[in-house]
Design a protein around this motif. Structure first.
Motif, short mmCIF file in Angstrom:
data_model
loop_
_atom_site.label_atom_id
_atom_site.label_comp_id
_atom_site.label_asym_id
_atom_site.label_seq_id
_atom_site.Cartn_x
_atom_site.Cartn_y
_atom_site.Cartn_z
N GLU A 1 0.87 -1.14 0.14
CA GLU A 1 -0.22 0.03 -0.12
C GLU A 1 0.82 1.26 0.14
N SER A 2 1.73 1.31 0.22
CA SER A 2 2.89 2.71 0.66
C SER A 2 2.83 2.83 -0.90
N THR A 3 3.03 4.02 -0.79
CA THR A 3 2.87 4.96 -2.31
C THR A 3 4.63 5.61 -2.51
N LYS B 1 6.51 7.39 -1.50
CA LYS B 1 6.88 9.04 -1.27
C LYS B 1 7.12 9.36 -0.17
N THR C 1 11.95 11.90 -2.27
CA THR C 1 10.94 12.25 -3.59
C THR C 1 11.75 13.22 -3.70
#
Length: 289
Positions: free
Chosen positions: A81-83, A85, A89
């Motif tokens: 589920e981690s983006t 970011k 970034t």
């Protein structure tokens, strides 16, 4: 969903873990695909990190493979589920992808163990020392400074560092830079979550201590990661056998190193040797006696 053009270490490791649990369950990619209602090639792409996996199919995958450990499942769900970011970034055009991966790995680590041979660990470097290491590239230096905040922020992870004595004698940047760097090590040792030891030149045992590495501990023992430094760059290793081997190596090196830096505990005798005494001795020489 299209294939990812750039695969991060987290995405690669997530796919690797899915392949590992499938192998342990003795299932083929085709069998997993049929159970999830997707084509076999998509399973291979998912395991290679080129495709993601939604929560429903991830949980189904883990159920089919009989993965019952709740902490391990939670760790995999968090990875999925981690983006990806974070503060790092904004540096994506300034540093190599491996550096971004390292920052992300450190941000999610529950503990960090580092062994260095000829350099001061990045998380313990002064700005002046980092400037020399990074060729005075301001953005790269700032990136390293940002990484160091993990040691002083909220819920800072335990950080254990063993530094070979050779790194303390290297005059990178000149005597003033190294004197300040040695002082910085002493100051960093005051942090309750930081432990620093020195492996001295006169250590008579060999512990395969010629290669720098760092063990980043994940939310579950099966999610620990080793960053292995070598002449051609750096490599992330996550298979349980390799992680266990580096765990043992770090413990052995710690056992051979001098007792940790401590500014609050006086030496029990004039003949007692510890990391603080050695650093102070080297600092005295750097300052010109």
């Amino acid at each position: 969903m299209g294939f990812r053009t750039g695969i991060s270490e987290r995405q690669r490791r997530f796919g690797e873990e899915l392949r590992r649990v499938r192998d342990v369950a003795g299932l083929s990619a085709l069998e997993i695909g049929e159970a999830l209602g997707v084509k076999g090639p998509n399973i291979s792409h998912t395991e290679a990190g080129r495709l993601g996996l939604n929560s429903e199919r991830l949980n189904a995958w883990l159920d089919i493979c009989k993965v019952t450990d709740p902490e391990y499942r939670a760790g995999l769900i968090a990875m999925s589920e981690s983006t990806g970011k974070g503060w790092w970034t904004e540096f994506k055009h300034d540093v190599i992808p491996r550096a971004l991966d390292l920052a992300e790995v450190e941000a999610s680590a529950t503990a960090l163990d580092s062994y260095e041979t000829l350099l001061i660990p990045g998380l313990l470097q002064t700005r002046a020392y980092s400037e020399v290491m990074q060729g005075y590239n301001e953005r790269k230096v700032e990136f390293r400074q940002q990484r160091q905040r993990i040691l002083t922020g909220e819920n800072a992870p335990p950080f254990r560092a063993v530094i070979h004595e050779a790194a303390l004698h290297m005059m990178y940047g000149g005597p003033t830079v190294m004197r300040d760097q040695l002082n910085h090590l002493i100051e960093m040792s005051r942090l309750p979550n930081v432990t620093i030891q020195v492996l001295p030149f006169d250590c008579t045992a060999y512990a395969s201590n010629d290669t720098p590495f760092m063990v980043a501990r994940g939310s579950h023992t099966r999610l620990h990661t080793v960053l292995l430094e070598h002449p051609h760059g750096s490599t992330f290793v996550g298979d349980p056998e390799s992680v266990a081997a580096f765990d043992q190596k770090f413990d052995r090196i710690r056992g051979l190193a001098l007792p940790p830096l401590s500014v609050s505990t006086p030496a029990p005798s004039t003949t007692y040797r510890d990391s603080m005494g050695l650093i102070q001795h080297i600092r005295y020489k750097v300052q010109g006696g």
